[in-house]
Design a protein around this motif. Structure first.
Motif, PDB file in Angstrom:
ATOM      1  N   GLU A 184       0.837  -1.146  -0.098  1.00  0.00           N
ATOM      2  CA  GLU A 184      -0.037   0.048   0.005  1.00  0.00           C
ATOM      3  C   GLU A 184       0.772   1.184   0.084  1.00  0.00           C
ATOM      4  OE1 GLU A 184      -3.375   2.121   2.945  1.00  0.00           O
ATOM      5  OE2 GLU A 184      -2.622   0.358   3.259  1.00  0.00           O
ATOM      6  N   GLY A 185       0.509   2.134  -0.868  1.00  0.00           N
ATOM      7  CA  GLY A 185       1.205   3.371  -1.112  1.00  0.00           C
ATOM      8  C   GLY A 185       2.372   3.360  -1.870  1.00  0.00           C
ATOM      9  N   HIS A 186       2.906   2.188  -2.278  1.00  0.00           N
ATOM     10  CA  HIS A 186       4.359   2.201  -2.692  1.00  0.00           C
ATOM     11  C   HIS A 186       3.944   2.494  -4.226  1.00  0.00           C
ATOM     12  CE1 HIS A 186       6.015  -0.976   0.000  1.00  0.00           C
ATOM     13  NE2 HIS A 186       5.706  -0.155   0.577  1.00  0.00           N
ATOM     14  N   ALA A 187       4.949   3.596  -4.799  1.00  0.00           N
ATOM     15  CA  ALA A 187       5.078   3.735  -6.094  1.00  0.00           C
ATOM     16  C   ALA A 187       5.470   2.846  -7.220  1.00  0.00           C
ATOM     17  CB  ALA A 187       5.799   5.112  -6.283  1.00  0.00           C
ATOM     18  N   LYS A 188       4.894   2.587  -8.298  1.00  0.00           N
ATOM     19  CA  LYS A 188       5.131   1.481  -9.249  1.00  0.00           C
ATOM     20  C   LYS A 188       6.027   2.253 -10.371  1.00  0.00           C
ATOM     21  CE  LYS A 188       3.940  -1.984  -7.028  1.00  0.00           C
ATOM     22  NZ  LYS A 188       4.704  -2.963  -6.613  1.00  0.00           N
ATOM     23  N   SER A 189       6.851   1.731 -10.991  1.00  0.00           N
ATOM     24  CA  SER A 189       7.703   2.287 -12.035  1.00  0.00           C
ATOM     25  C   SER A 189       8.256   1.167 -13.086  1.00  0.00           C
ATOM     26  CB  SER A 189       8.574   3.183 -11.561  1.00  0.00           C
ATOM     27  OG  SER A 189       9.616   2.563 -10.765  1.00  0.00           O
ATOM     28  N   MET A 190       8.777   1.559 -14.000  1.00  0.00           N
ATOM     29  CA  MET A 190       9.909   0.861 -14.949  1.00  0.00           C
ATOM     30  C   MET A 190      11.209   1.624 -14.822  1.00  0.00           C
ATOM     31  SD  MET A 190       7.598   0.386 -18.362  1.00  0.00           S
ATOM     32  CE  MET A 190       7.204   2.175 -18.398  1.00  0.00           C
ATOM     33  N   THR A 191      12.246   1.264 -15.290  1.00  0.00           N
ATOM     34  CA  THR A 191      13.367   1.678 -15.174  1.00  0.00           C
ATOM     35  C   THR A 191      14.167   1.928 -16.704  1.00  0.00           C
ATOM     36  OG1 THR A 191      14.032   0.845 -12.953  1.00  0.00           O
ATOM     37  CG2 THR A 191      15.948   1.791 -14.186  1.00  0.00           C
ATOM     38  N   GLU A 217      13.416   6.731 -13.440  1.00  0.00           N
ATOM     39  CA  GLU A 217      12.080   5.901 -13.133  1.00  0.00           C
ATOM     40  C   GLU A 217      10.919   6.472 -13.809  1.00  0.00           C
ATOM     41  OE1 GLU A 217      11.329   5.286  -8.841  1.00  0.00           O
ATOM     42  OE2 GLU A 217      13.286   4.221  -8.436  1.00  0.00           O
ATOM     43  N   LEU A 218      10.151   5.564 -14.629  1.00  0.00           N
ATOM     44  CA  LEU A 218       9.206   6.103 -15.520  1.00  0.00           C
ATOM     45  C   LEU A 218       8.001   5.575 -14.602  1.00  0.00           C
ATOM     46  CD1 LEU A 218      10.184   5.123 -19.047  1.00  0.00           C
ATOM     47  CD2 LEU A 218      10.683   7.235 -17.824  1.00  0.00           C
ATOM     48  N   PRO A 219       7.090   6.454 -14.008  1.00  0.00           N
ATOM     49  CA  PRO A 219       5.914   5.807 -13.212  1.00  0.00           C
ATOM     50  C   PRO A 219       4.861   5.089 -13.823  1.00  0.00           C
ATOM     51  CG  PRO A 219       5.835   8.199 -13.689  1.00  0.00           C
ATOM     52  CD  PRO A 219       7.220   7.873 -14.083  1.00  0.00           C
ATOM     53  N   LEU A 220       4.507   4.107 -13.274  1.00  0.00           N
ATOM     54  CA  LEU A 220       3.201   3.464 -13.493  1.00  0.00           C
ATOM     55  C   LEU A 220       2.114   3.702 -12.797  1.00  0.00           C
ATOM     56  CD1 LEU A 220       5.101   0.001 -14.634  1.00  0.00           C
ATOM     57  CD2 LEU A 220       4.069   1.738 -16.150  1.00  0.00           C
ATOM     58  N   VAL A 221       1.047   3.846 -13.419  1.00  0.00           N
ATOM     59  CA  VAL A 221      -0.259   4.603 -12.493  1.00  0.00           C
ATOM     60  C   VAL A 221      -1.077   3.317 -12.574  1.00  0.00           C
ATOM     61  CG1 VAL A 221      -1.827   6.130 -12.033  1.00  0.00           C
ATOM     62  CG2 VAL A 221       0.396   6.892 -12.754  1.00  0.00           C
TER      63      VAL A 221
END
Length: 381
Positions: A242-249, A263-267
């Motif tokens: 919960e609350g962790h940001a998700k991304s690609m590198t 870090e390219l965010p994934l929403v």
């Protein structure tokens, strides 16, 4: 050289029985958009493409459509490896008809870990793709009965990869492993089938690599040094995320092998979160939510059919507990941990439970001696 690093898609996974197909579609669309915008030379997916050894037809079709879309113009190189959730033979079969000059798809272990070679204006970049394999498979592949843990498996893979590196190239490694010092999440499956086995591998195994694209752990993180990195999973698969940001590198590899990372965010279209309060308060909320919800009720007494009533507002409420029960469980856990500070008492209680007679004085003396020796050894260490 520009590389997009992602991993642990777990296509076909459910969250406490709730389908994540729409969530995965939204993430895949974001990956496709990132590829179009940032124009990487290579895409690395570092394992656990699917969640099960036998993925659904929908999951297979979803991934096939993605690969077809991003490779349509023939510019993007693809590197895929099997993770511990994948069927190695199935992942390997995906590479049979691939253009071997522009794709490296690795499922089963192989004694000859040959890299994909890509040339840019600064020279050659070699990408070694090291799929996950259990110890018993590695013993057969490498004809080495001494392989007993994931570190031994990876050491053999790295040694084979090094043998096939051209002189002076920049080296990128894709691997699916649990590197020492990294942070875990509750959604990850152990990487060894040995009871009590050590599943971690030392970062030192990757010495000489300019970037290491890791899969398996679901939190985006670097391990020890910035160029040994987990991209993390694109979706949360447990409430501890919960609350962790998700991304690609996004990795830019310079002429000298140094890397710059972004870090390219994934929403996600739905968050994973907990809500807390009395049932009447939660039901009085002005509007509900489609998020994946864990409910913690603060009512002192059990409520009538709370989950059914809550799902009118929170259709994806998947877990419910009472705060008073959580407190009791935490207290019991703390008491159990405290009891371990009294090893003589723990042993005496165990003996009494097993044979239904108290521990004898002679046995107490043996226990005292063993505890003293252990304590002395711990202090010496």
């Amino acid at each position: 050289m520009r590389i997009l690093h992602t991993s642990d898609w777990h296509l076909g996974r459910q969250f406490h029985g709730v389908s994540l197909e729409e969530d995965h579609d939204a993430i895949i669309a974001q990956v496709e958009k990132a590829i179009a915008e940032h124009q990487p030379d290579a895409l690395i997916i570092a394992g656990d493409i699917f969640d099960r050894l036998t993925p659904s037809q929908a999951a297979l079709r979803r991934f096939s459509d993605f690969i077809r879309n991003v490779t349509a113009d023939g510019k993007l190189a693809i590197v895929l490896i099997a993770g511990n959730h994948d069927a190695a033979a199935q992942i390997g079969a995906m590479g049979i008809l691939a253009n071997t000059a522009h794709a490296l798809v690795r499922g089963p272990l192989d004694r000859d870990e040959r890299p994909l070679l890509i040339t840019d204006e600064h020279g050659v970049v070699a990408i070694s793709a090291l799929p996950f394999g259990y110890e018993f498979s590695a013993r057969a592949c490498y004809e080495n009965e001494g392989i007993s843990c994931p570190a031994d498996v990876l050491a053999e893979q790295i040694a084979s990869a090094r043998r096939h590196l051209p002189e002076g190239v920049r080296w990128v490694v894709a691997a699916h492993a649990f590197v020492e010092g990294a942070s875990t999440s509750e959604g990850e499956r152990p990487l060894t089938r040995s009871v009590g086995g050590i599943e971690t591998v030392p970062a030192s195994l990757f010495e000489g690599a300019h970037y290491v694209a890791l899969g398996h752990l679901h939190r985006p993180q670097a391990v020890g040094v910035s160029h040994i990195r987990y991209s993390g999973a694109p979706l949360a698969f447990g409430f501890d995320e919960e609350g962790h940001a998700k991304s690609m590198t996004l990795v830019d590899l310079a002429a000298d092998g140094s890397v710059s990372l972004a870090e390219l965010p994934l929403v996600p279209i739905r968050s994973v979160r907990a809500i807390r309060g009395k049932l009447a308060e939660l039901l009085a909320a002005p509007e509900g939510s489609a998020d994946l919800i864990r409910v913690v009720l603060t009512d002192e007494h059990p409520q009538i059919d709370p989950m059914k009533r809550l799902r009118a507002l929170y259709p994806n409420a998947v877990q419910l507990s009472y705060e008073r029960d959580d407190r009791s469980q935490e207290r019991r856990y703390a008491e159990g941990r405290a009891a371990l500070d009294q090893p003589r008492e723990v042993i005496a209680n165990f003996v009494r439970f097993v044979r239904e007679t108290p521990i004898t004085d002679a046995e107490k003396a043996l226990v005292d001696e063993a505890v003293a020796e252990f304590a002395a050894g711990g202090e010496a260490a």
